[in-house]
Design an enzyme around this catalytic site. Structure first.
Site, mmCIF file in Angstrom:
data_model
loop_
_atom_site.group_PDB
_atom_site.id
_atom_site.type_symbol
_atom_site.label_atom_id
_atom_site.label_comp_id
_atom_site.label_asym_id
_atom_site.label_seq_id
_atom_site.Cartn_x
_atom_site.Cartn_y
_atom_site.Cartn_z
ATOM 1 N N ASP A 1 0.827 -1.204 0.000
ATOM 2 C CA ASP A 1 0.000 0.000 0.000
ATOM 3 C C ASP A 1 0.866 1.261 0.000
ATOM 4 O O ASP A 1 1.976 1.263 0.540
ATOM 5 C CB ASP A 1 -0.918 -0.020 1.238
ATOM 6 C CG ASP A 1 -2.016 1.024 1.143
ATOM 7 O OD1 ASP A 1 -2.313 1.490 0.017
ATOM 8 O OD2 ASP A 1 -2.579 1.392 2.188
ATOM 9 N N ASN B 1 -10.393 -2.534 -6.382
ATOM 10 C CA ASN B 1 -9.534 -1.685 -7.231
ATOM 11 C C ASN B 1 -10.110 -1.447 -8.637
ATOM 12 O O ASN B 1 -9.733 -0.494 -9.318
ATOM 13 C CB ASN B 1 -8.119 -2.266 -7.358
ATOM 14 C CG ASN B 1 -7.270 -2.091 -6.112
ATOM 15 O OD1 ASN B 1 -6.347 -2.861 -5.855
ATOM 16 N ND2 ASN B 1 -7.565 -1.076 -5.302
HETATM 17 C C1 FPP Z 1 -1.564 0.138 -3.481
HETATM 18 O O1 FPP Z 1 -1.147 1.457 -3.542
HETATM 19 C C2 FPP Z 1 -1.040 -0.660 -4.571
HETATM 20 C C3 FPP Z 1 -1.774 -1.237 -5.569
HETATM 21 C C4 FPP Z 1 -3.218 -1.115 -5.694
HETATM 22 C C5 FPP Z 1 -1.175 -2.013 -6.660
HETATM 23 C C6 FPP Z 1 0.060 -2.768 -6.331
HETATM 24 C C7 FPP Z 1 0.810 -2.930 -7.574
HETATM 25 C C8 FPP Z 1 2.138 -2.899 -7.697
HETATM 26 C C9 FPP Z 1 3.075 -2.803 -6.600
HETATM 27 C C10 FPP Z 1 2.731 -2.928 -9.055
HETATM 28 C C11 FPP Z 1 2.944 -4.192 -9.724
HETATM 29 C C12 FPP Z 1 2.722 -5.417 -8.964
HETATM 30 C C13 FPP Z 1 3.108 -6.627 -9.380
HETATM 31 C C14 FPP Z 1 2.819 -7.819 -8.541
HETATM 32 C C15 FPP Z 1 3.823 -6.838 -10.628
HETATM 33 P P1 FPP Z 1 -2.259 2.577 -3.687
HETATM 34 O O2 FPP Z 1 -2.395 2.909 -5.110
HETATM 35 O O3 FPP Z 1 -3.516 2.104 -3.024
HETATM 36 O O4 FPP Z 1 -1.621 3.762 -2.896
HETATM 37 P P2 FPP Z 1 -2.388 4.892 -2.069
HETATM 38 O O5 FPP Z 1 -3.073 4.205 -0.920
HETATM 39 O O6 FPP Z 1 -1.287 5.783 -1.615
HETATM 40 O O7 FPP Z 1 -3.340 5.546 -2.991
#
Ligand code: FPP
Length: 255
Positions: free
Chosen positions: A27, A75
């Site tokens: 996250d 998501n």
């Molecule tokens: C949460 O951060 C992260 C995600 C929804 C996606 C995770 C994806 C990756 C790390 C990239 C690729 C992954 C793989 C396995 C190849 P957020 O967007 O919710 O952050 P925020 O809470 O600050 O908005």
């Protein structure tokens, strides 16, 4: 962190008492990017390095299962631009990493409503799973279009169908049977759940499986997560007394 500090963190880990299964809620990509004046997608792209660091450090320690929450059912509600960018990134990463996974003897696995993924993602994911299926050092599971409530409902549906077809008697349903209908069947429950970004919640992730997991909340945003952060979480886990409902005396007597 200086290299010698990282080594000393690692050296303090008791390899005899490792969690067999670590699950991570990645996250903070968006907030990390925003703090740098960059678009959210830059945060996701940078998060791939952290995925590598987490997988490498877990495998090097001897952890058998690492599960990453990469895309939740919820998501899909994000702006289409971001969803598309995440799907493209996922596809590219899967394509790029198969060679490294094989070199490191890591098996790729995926849980979630995989049918809801774009066709190309599904195909490359299945191909990567097939090409790494004989690796046995660690299983890296990506939770994609996953949520725990979705998983539990689909298990309940399967169960209802089995009962309807006369293949299962309700009195034979116990926890073990129900677990066999979950997407994680065959995997041990995670003993350690890590969430980054300072948020202290479990966000619909492996709710059944984390019943007795130790929770570790890291203040780092996911793109900042490095090997030493995983070591720190494992060291913290090793300081906990896991009682499973018993008393402290019962646990210490057994040692
Ligand atoms: C949460 O951060 C992260 C995600 C929804 C996606 C995770 C994806 C990756 C790390 C990239 C690729 C992954 C793989 C396995 C190849 P957020 O967007 O919710 O952050 P925020 O809470 O600050 O908005």
């Amino acid at each position: 962190m200086a290299a010698d500090n990282i080594i000393s963190l690692k050296e303090n880990i008791d390899l005899e008492r490792l969690p067999q299964h670590i699950a991570i809620i990645m996250d903070g990509n968006g907030r990390w990017a925003k703090s740098k004046g960059k678009p959210r997608v830059f945060g996701h792209q940078s998060g791939v390095t952290s995925v590598r660091e987490a997988a490498e450090s877990a495998a090097e320690l001897g952890v058998s299962y690492l599960t990453l929450y990469a895309f939740s059912t919820e998501n899909w509600k994000r702006p289409l631009f971001e969803v598309n960018a995440l799907m493209r990134l996922l596809l590219q990463t899967i394509k790029d990493e198969v060679v490294t996974l094989n070199k490191n003897n890591i098996r790729l696995n995926a849980i979630g409503d995989l049918n809801s993924l774009p066709k190309l993602n599904r195909e490359h994911l299945q191909k990567a799973i097939e090409e790494t299926k004989n690796n046995d050092r660690m299983t890296l599971t990506l939770a994609l279009s996953y949520s725990s409530r979705w998983e539990i409902v689909q298990a309940a549906k399967k169960l209802a169908e089995l009962v309807k077809a006369g293949e299962c008697e309700p009195e034979n349903v116990d926890q073990q049977y129900f677990e066999s209908l979950l997407t994680t069947t065959g995997m041990p429950d995670p003993e350690l759940l890590i969430r980054t970004s300072g948020e202290s919640r479990v966000s619909n992730f492996m709710l059944w499986q984390i019943a007795y997991a130790e929770l570790f909340f890291s203040q780092k945003f996911w793109p900042e997560f490095r090997k030493e952060d995983l070591y720190e979480a494992v060291l913290d886990y090793q300081c906990r007394e896991r009682r499973f409902g018993k008393t402290s005396e019962q646990i210490t007597k057994k040692k």
